[in-house]
Design an enzyme around this catalytic site. Structure first.
Site, PDB file in Angstrom:
ATOM      1  N   SER A   1      16.273  10.512  23.298  1.00 20.61           N
ATOM      2  CA  SER A   1      17.257  11.469  24.140  1.00 20.61           C
ATOM      3  C   SER A   1      17.854  12.497  23.048  1.00 20.61           C
ATOM      4  CB  SER A   1      18.170  10.801  24.935  1.00 20.61           C
ATOM      5  OG  SER A   1      18.844  11.796  26.010  1.00 20.61           O
TER       6      SER A   1
ATOM      7  N   ALA B   1      21.060  18.814  21.146  1.00 19.39           N
ATOM      8  CA  ALA B   1      21.463  20.071  21.786  1.00 19.39           C
ATOM      9  C   ALA B   1      21.405  21.158  20.818  1.00 19.39           C
ATOM     10  CB  ALA B   1      22.798  19.930  22.477  1.00 19.39           C
TER      11      ALA B   1
ATOM     12  N   GLN C   1      15.990  20.375  22.545  1.00 22.53           N
ATOM     13  CA  GLN C   1      16.775  20.980  23.392  1.00 22.53           C
ATOM     14  C   GLN C   1      17.494  22.105  23.346  1.00 22.53           C
ATOM     15  OE1 GLN C   1      20.770  18.750  24.577  1.00 22.53           O
ATOM     16  NE2 GLN C   1      19.523  18.069  26.540  1.00 22.53           N
TER      17      GLN C   1
ATOM     18  N   TYR D   1      27.685  22.220  30.352  1.00 20.14           N
ATOM     19  CA  TYR D   1      27.414  23.334  29.409  1.00 20.14           C
ATOM     20  C   TYR D   1      26.829  24.411  30.550  1.00 20.14           C
ATOM     21  CZ  TYR D   1      27.762  19.548  25.936  1.00 20.14           C
ATOM     22  OH  TYR D   1      28.351  18.636  25.376  1.00 20.14           O
TER      23      TYR D   1
END
Length: 350
Positions: free
Chosen positions: A21, A56, A98, A178
């Site tokens: 992840s 991110a 991501q 976000y």
């Protein structure tokens, strides 16, 4: 052994159902990944995961969570990612990224420095509405039409750079409070124009970002979206809206929903426990007919196997457990009686 069966999406074949992840490292300078990111992400590929998703990655400097986030808003960052994606792919995993914009949660301290709003070196943040994240946080600037168009273009350009950098899977971050999530939830979106109010309007920005990314992202490569299935707060985004959104995203060439939860508003009570978010992924998969990934306190091989074997999700994303153990997939294979290849340099250990 379901966990160690291949998973095919478009032109990609993932070697098993375990993905790493995205996990923020807050360790970049000027948005540039460096040796830390190479070793951090590369070790998880060596560890046997099928897919390694970079943290991110900001589509603009304004969209960074912290001043130490990685990015893809310029070509120097694109070039810095290339040796990392090459290493991941050379070790049998798919390199994913991501893409994210933090919205009102931007301009923050790193977690180990307190995690609150910056006081020194802060920058102006944006959001659907001028509602602060919490006490002590500044009110963001509500995006106007020009600002929204700029955000969409930032995602498009970042997707182009992601492709050139060697990534073969993109995940759009529409979760954890976000910017894209801020537009989805009525708790943070109080707009009265075409981007607020109704479900259709609140989901418009996400749909437009997906369309823009798909314009430049090849049809043969997968596009994923991470959502928070619920805000865990009355009057907020919830699982019913998530199922409805999932049906619409499937029609927009989204290949999988990575189903998390929370993050939009502070001080909510979340019933934490092993696999506590898996039922959301299972319901979306069942009712929306789209592939899903399960995340959240998945720490044991047998637990991960059960999720895939019982059709609760198509992929299992490992986060903090992979920080504790970069070789979790190899440990899981041994525990479940599966065999996976090791790098030639390590085979004598098996």
């Amino acid at each position: 052994m379901s966990l160690f069966t291949p998973f095919v999406q478009r032109s990609l074949t993932l070697r098993n159902r375990i993905a790493i992840s995205p996990m923020c490292q807050y360790s970049a300078t000027d948005g540039m990944p460096d040796d830390w990111h190479l070793v951090h992400l590369g070790s998880r590929a060596v560890g046997g995961a099928a897919l390694v998703i970079a943290e991110a990655t900001a589509v603009s400097a304004q969209g960074r969570i912290s001043a130490h986030d990685v990015g893809l808003w310029n070509d120097a960052q694109r070039d810095a990612w290339r040796p990392i994606t090459r290493f991941i792919e050379a070790n049998g995993a798919v390199a994913g990224v991501q893409l994210a914009h933090a919205g009102r949660k931007a301009s923050a301290q790193r977690p180990w420095e307190g995690g609150g709003a910056l006081t020194e070196g802060a920058w102006t943040t944006v959001a659907p509405s001028a509602i602060p994240l919490d006490a002590g946080w500044p009110a963001p600037v509500a995006l106007d039409g020009e600002g929204i168009r700029a955000v969409i273009d930032d995602f498009r350009r970042a997707a182009e750079r992601a492709l050139a950098a060697g990534f073969r899977l993109i995940e759009l971050h529409a979760a954890h409070g976000y910017l894209l999530h801020q537009f989805l939830s009525p708790l943070s979106n109080r707009r009265e124009d075409g981007y607020g109010g109704s479900f259709e309007n609140r989901t418009r920005l996400l749909r437009e970002v997906i369309a823009a990314v798909r314009e430049v992202w090849p049809a043969e490569l997968p596009l994923w979206v991470r959502i928070s299935a619920t805000d865990w707060h009355e009057g907020g985004w919830d699982i019913e809206q998530s199922v409805r959104l999932a049906r619409e995203l499937a029609a927009l060439d989204v290949d999988l929903l990575d189903v998390s939860s929370g993050g939009l508003v502070p001080h909510v009570k979340i019933p934490l426990g092993p696999g506590y978010q898996v039922p959301f992924a299972a319901r979306i998969r069942r009712e929306a007919g789209i592939a899903t990934a399960a995340v959240g306190l998945i720490t044991e091989p047998e637990q991960a196997e059960h999720i895939v074997a019982h059709g609760e999700a198509d992929m299992v994303l490992i986060a903090r457990e992979s920080l504790r153990d970069p070789y979790f997939p190899r440990r899981a294979a041994e525990a479940l009686g599966a065999k996976i290849d090791a790098p030639a340099q390590y085979r004598r250990a098996w």
